[in-house]
Design a protein around this motif. Structure first.
Motif, mmCIF file in Angstrom:
data_model
loop_
_atom_site.group_PDB
_atom_site.id
_atom_site.type_symbol
_atom_site.label_atom_id
_atom_site.label_comp_id
_atom_site.label_asym_id
_atom_site.label_seq_id
_atom_site.Cartn_x
_atom_site.Cartn_y
_atom_site.Cartn_z
ATOM 1 N N ALA A 166 0.836 -1.202 0.000
ATOM 2 C CA ALA A 166 0.000 0.000 0.000
ATOM 3 C C ALA A 166 0.869 1.249 0.000
ATOM 4 O O ALA A 166 1.996 1.249 0.479
ATOM 5 C CB ALA A 166 -0.908 -0.015 1.225
ATOM 6 N N SER A 167 0.326 2.297 -0.534
ATOM 7 C CA SER A 167 0.997 3.596 -0.532
ATOM 8 C C SER A 167 1.170 4.066 0.914
ATOM 9 O O SER A 167 0.275 3.908 1.739
ATOM 10 C CB SER A 167 0.141 4.609 -1.303
ATOM 11 O OG SER A 167 0.559 5.926 -1.014
ATOM 12 N N PRO A 168 2.306 4.678 1.240
ATOM 13 C CA PRO A 168 2.470 5.184 2.604
ATOM 14 C C PRO A 168 1.415 6.237 2.942
ATOM 15 O O PRO A 168 1.087 6.441 4.109
ATOM 16 C CB PRO A 168 3.882 5.781 2.600
ATOM 17 C CG PRO A 168 4.187 6.063 1.174
ATOM 18 C CD PRO A 168 3.455 5.010 0.391
ATOM 19 N N CYS A 169 0.876 6.866 1.919
ATOM 20 C CA CYS A 169 -0.130 7.907 2.162
ATOM 21 C C CYS A 169 -1.471 7.333 2.593
ATOM 22 O O CYS A 169 -2.302 8.048 3.153
ATOM 23 C CB CYS A 169 -0.312 8.759 0.908
ATOM 24 S SG CYS A 169 1.164 9.721 0.503
ATOM 25 N N ASN B 29 8.691 6.197 0.441
ATOM 26 C CA ASN B 29 8.964 7.628 0.589
ATOM 27 C C ASN B 29 7.774 8.457 0.119
ATOM 28 O O ASN B 29 7.003 8.051 -0.752
ATOM 29 C CB ASN B 29 10.220 8.017 -0.188
ATOM 30 C CG ASN B 29 11.453 7.331 0.349
ATOM 31 O OD1 ASN B 29 11.576 7.157 1.552
ATOM 32 N ND2 ASN B 29 12.350 6.936 -0.543
ATOM 33 N N TYR B 30 7.675 9.638 0.685
ATOM 34 C CA TYR B 30 6.549 10.517 0.349
ATOM 35 C C TYR B 30 6.954 11.973 0.566
ATOM 36 O O TYR B 30 7.945 12.296 1.215
ATOM 37 C CB TYR B 30 5.337 10.181 1.221
ATOM 38 C CG TYR B 30 5.581 10.410 2.695
ATOM 39 C CD1 TYR B 30 5.254 11.619 3.299
ATOM 40 C CD2 TYR B 30 6.163 9.419 3.486
ATOM 41 C CE1 TYR B 30 5.507 11.835 4.653
ATOM 42 C CE2 TYR B 30 6.411 9.627 4.831
ATOM 43 C CZ TYR B 30 6.086 10.838 5.415
ATOM 44 O OH TYR B 30 6.335 11.055 6.743
ATOM 45 N N HIS B 31 6.159 12.846 0.022
ATOM 46 C CA HIS B 31 6.269 14.288 0.265
ATOM 47 C C HIS B 31 4.971 14.738 0.913
ATOM 48 O O HIS B 31 3.897 14.234 0.582
ATOM 49 C CB HIS B 31 6.415 15.071 -1.053
ATOM 50 C CG HIS B 31 7.742 14.938 -1.707
ATOM 51 N ND1 HIS B 31 8.876 15.509 -1.221
ATOM 52 C CD2 HIS B 31 8.104 14.295 -2.850
ATOM 53 C CE1 HIS B 31 9.887 15.242 -2.022
ATOM 54 N NE2 HIS B 31 9.458 14.488 -3.017
ATOM 55 N N CYS B 32 5.085 15.702 1.813
ATOM 56 C CA CYS B 32 3.893 16.411 2.267
ATOM 57 C C CYS B 32 3.916 17.741 1.540
ATOM 58 O O CYS B 32 4.873 18.505 1.642
ATOM 59 C CB CYS B 32 3.913 16.622 3.784
ATOM 60 S SG CYS B 32 3.593 15.109 4.713
#
Length: 192
Positions: A10-13, A37-40
């Motif tokens: 699943a997506s970390p988001c 990894n992700y960006h806010c």
């Protein structure tokens, strides 16, 4: 040539990331490429972040406006930057990204610098103004030190050859007397 699609998870988001956990808004955008990894993005109080929540309201950290004991209330711009304004400062105008100014009597005003004594009192009306009170030789006005001794070297009571010595009146008056004149009369603010 079909292939087998394997789930990368699943997506970390959609699972553990909460960009808004510090109260700074934001939307999670997964970077993908098989990473977590992700960006806010679209943060309210700062730039986009990488693998961290959006920054919190800068007004919640320590006491950004009152650290100089100058009062004030913090208002965050909330425009995607960490900028804030301190309003309602006791000793000066509103400031951006810095604390309200401190009491001018504690941060540089010196009522006695000319040798005339005095006590500093801040006006505290949202300006850096101060007044010197209790001056020995007279008040020098708003935001100025007390007047110094009027008997400066330029006062020559004996300039006419009649003797005399300069004596300040004191008691808050900026005047002097030439006393001990050979003609017997003391002269206020003038030579013998």
């Amino acid at each position: 040539m079909g292939g087998v699609c394997t789930s990368l998870g699943a997506s970390p988001c959609s699972t553990t990331v909460n960009c808004t956990q510090l109260g700074g808004g934001g939307i999670c955008a997964a970077i993908g490429n098989g990473t977590t990894n992700y960006h806010c993005v679209a943060c309210k109080y700062g730039s986009n972040t990488y693998n961290n929540p959006c920054p919190a309201n800068p007004c919640l950290s320590a006491t950004p406006c009152t650290s100089n004991s100058g009062g004030g209330s913090c208002v965050a711009f909330g425009d995607g930057t960490g900028n804030y304004q301190c309003t309602g400062c006791t000793y000066g105008p509103a400031t951006n990204n810095t604390a309200c100014p401190g009491n001018p009597c504690l941060t540089g005003a010196n009522c006695a610098q000319l040798g005339g004594g005095g006590n500093c009192t801040a006006i505290a009306n949202g300006t850096s103004s101060y007044q010197c009170t209790g001056c020995i030789y007279g008040v020098n006005g708003l935001n100025n030190p007390c007047l110094g001794n009027p008997c400066t070297p330029s006062i020559n009571c004996n300039s006419a050859g009649r003797g005399g010595v300069c004596l300040p009146l004191g008691n808050g008056y900026p005047y002097y007397v030439c006393a001990g004149c050979s003609n017997g009369s003391a002269v206020l603010n003038g030579n013998c």
